[in-house]
Each structure stands twice: as structure tokens, then as C-alpha cells.
Design a protein around this motif. Structure first.
Motif, PDB file in Angstrom:
ATOM      1  N   THR A  52      98.436   5.265  60.246  1.00  0.00           N
ATOM      2  CA  THR A  52      97.472   4.638  59.348  1.00  0.00           C
ATOM      3  C   THR A  52      98.034   4.683  57.934  1.00  0.00           C
ATOM      4  OG1 THR A  52      96.304   6.697  58.840  1.00  0.00           O
ATOM      5  CG2 THR A  52      95.576   5.469  60.793  1.00  0.00           C
ATOM      6  N   ALA A  53      97.403   3.953  57.033  1.00  0.00           N
ATOM      7  CA  ALA A  53      97.819   4.005  55.632  1.00  0.00           C
ATOM      8  C   ALA A  53      97.685   5.423  55.094  1.00  0.00           C
ATOM      9  CB  ALA A  53      96.979   3.034  54.806  1.00  0.00           C
ATOM     10  N   SER A  54      96.662   6.130  55.550  1.00  0.00           N
ATOM     11  CA  SER A  54      96.441   7.504  55.094  1.00  0.00           C
ATOM     12  C   SER A  54      97.519   8.452  55.594  1.00  0.00           C
ATOM     13  CB  SER A  54      95.069   8.003  55.555  1.00  0.00           C
ATOM     14  OG  SER A  54      94.030   7.231  54.982  1.00  0.00           O
ATOM     15  N   SER A  55      97.872   8.337  56.876  1.00  0.00           N
ATOM     16  CA  SER A  55      98.892   9.238  57.420  1.00  0.00           C
ATOM     17  C   SER A  55     100.251   8.962  56.796  1.00  0.00           C
ATOM     18  CB  SER A  55      98.960   9.120  58.950  1.00  0.00           C
ATOM     19  OG  SER A  55      99.436   7.856  59.359  1.00  0.00           O
ATOM     20  N   LEU A  56     100.535   7.685  56.518  1.00  0.00           N
ATOM     21  CA  LEU A  56     101.795   7.338  55.868  1.00  0.00           C
ATOM     22  C   LEU A  56     101.820   7.849  54.428  1.00  0.00           C
ATOM     23  CD1 LEU A  56     102.178   3.695  57.199  1.00  0.00           C
ATOM     24  CD2 LEU A  56     103.785   5.573  57.621  1.00  0.00           C
TER      25      LEU A  56
END
Length: 211
Positions: A52-56
Motif C-alpha cells: 500500500t502507499a502507507s507500507s511503501l
């Protein structure tokens, strides 16, 4: 990858695509990828699977807004795609499509923009690969890396070949890699980790006066 073996790609090529179904990136795709952070995002999706954008953002030390922006830019060129079977409207998951990708686009190399984009992409990919290699070498001195030492290979050899013999050798190596990817792509388990497989076969520069 979030799930080890989750739809890994077939590979990334920096020379002529060895498989008929490899995607050869056009100038538009190369220019979209020609950004250090986008190469890192593309690399993580390739090696570790859906994110996800958050994990990246957490992995890269960036803001979620920044990774979201770059994810959309990559998606516009179909370099990545949204995972339709996971996530919610607020938490979108992204993945790299299965299949080989080649940066060796003869038409793109005919234009200044194509050459510049290709150079940036290749520089960033190889810089990331070198950093990963040096980290493994450094961590290899610790006890936690012992189980992987006997199963890893860092080797350099030199021989003398004709172009035809080099092509034959490259095909044999590629067949071994393809077999490993096909066999273990969806493997899971406690000891399973993403493993990068590097293969380099290329002629050394002519230094002159060599037999």
C-alpha cells in the motif's frame, strides 16, 4: 513480499528480451519510471509483492502522499496495477503484473529523451542491487545469516567465447532461472524469503594488445 511468492515477476532485463512475451518498455513507460523513488517502489513491488502507499512510505521514509503520487504515475503506464482482491476504498493495494520486463528498447534509444530515461532507470536499478548485495555481505558476518550462507552464491568467472557461445550460455542460465521461478513462485513457509537471482554475461572491454 507481504506473502512470500505472491505472483513474483519473471524478471527484469537490461538487454534484449529473452522471452517472446516479455514487455519491452516504450519511451513513455521508461520516462514514467525514470525517477529514483519510482524505481525503488517498482523494485519493492517486484521483490516483496503487493504494498500500500502507507507500507511503501514506511519502508522508504517518505510521506504517504508522495508514495501515492508516484504509484499513480506508474499505474498510468501499466507498470503496476491495483490488487482487485484486497484492500478497501481507503487502503488500496498495488502490485507489479506478472511477466518479464525489458528496458532494451531500440526505438527509445534513438531519441535523447529515451536514452536519458533508460540511463536513469538502469543507474537506479543497479545502484539498488549493489546496495542489497553489500548489505548481504555485511550481514553475512552475523550469526543470523549463517543458514543462508551455504545457499547463497556470489561468484565471478572469466572465459573466452564467441557471440554464439555466449548466447547459448545465456539461454542455459535463463532456463535454470525460469525453472526456479515457475517452481517456487507461490511457495510459503517459515523459512521462505524473497531471493534475488542475478545473472551477468557480457564481453569485457577491449584493452588493446590482447590475444
Amino acid at each position: 513480499m507481504e506473502k512470500p511468492g505472491s505472483d513474483p515477476v519473471e524478471g527484469t532485463r537490461f538487454i534484449e528480451a529473452p522471452h517472446a512475451d516479455d514487455r519491452v518498455l516504450d519511451t513513455g513507460a521508461l520516462r514514467a519510471l525514470a525517477h529514483p523513488l519510482r524505481v525503488q517502489i517498482y523494485d519493492i513491488l517486484s521483490q516483496y509483492g503487493p504494498q500500500t502507499a502507507s507500507s511503501l512510505a514506511e519502508k522508504l521514509g517518505e510521506s504517504t502522499g508522495s508514495t501515492s503520487y508516484h504509484l499513480r504515475a506508474l499505474a498510468k503506464q501499466d507498470l503496476i496495477q491495483e490488487c482487485t482482491d484486497r484492500g478497501t476504498g481507503r487502503e488500496r493495494w498495488w502490485e507489479r503484473p506478472v511477466g518479464g520486463v525489458s528496458f532494451a528498447n531500440a526505438d527509445a534509444m534513438k531519441t535523447p529523451a529515451g536514452r536519458a530515461a533508460t540511463q536513469i532507470v538502469m543507474n537506479e536499478f543497479f545502484r539498488n542491487r549493489q546496495e542489497q548485495l553489500m548489505r548481504f555481505i555485511h550481514d553475512g558476518l552475523s550469526s543470523s545469516a549463517v543458514p543462508w550462507q551455504s545457499g547463497s552464491l556470489i561468484s565471478t568467472a572469466t572465459t573466452r567465447l564467441t557471440p554464439e557461445q555466449s548466447q547459448e550460455l545465456s539461454a542455459k542460465i535463463m532456463a535454470l532461472i525460469d525453472d526456479a521461478v515457475d517452481t517456487y513462485r507461490n511457495q510459503t513457509g517459515e523459512d521462505v524469503r524473497p531471493v534475488t537471482i542475478r545473472a551477468d554475461v557480457f564481453p569485457l572491454p577491449d584493452l588493446g594488445g590482447q590475444p
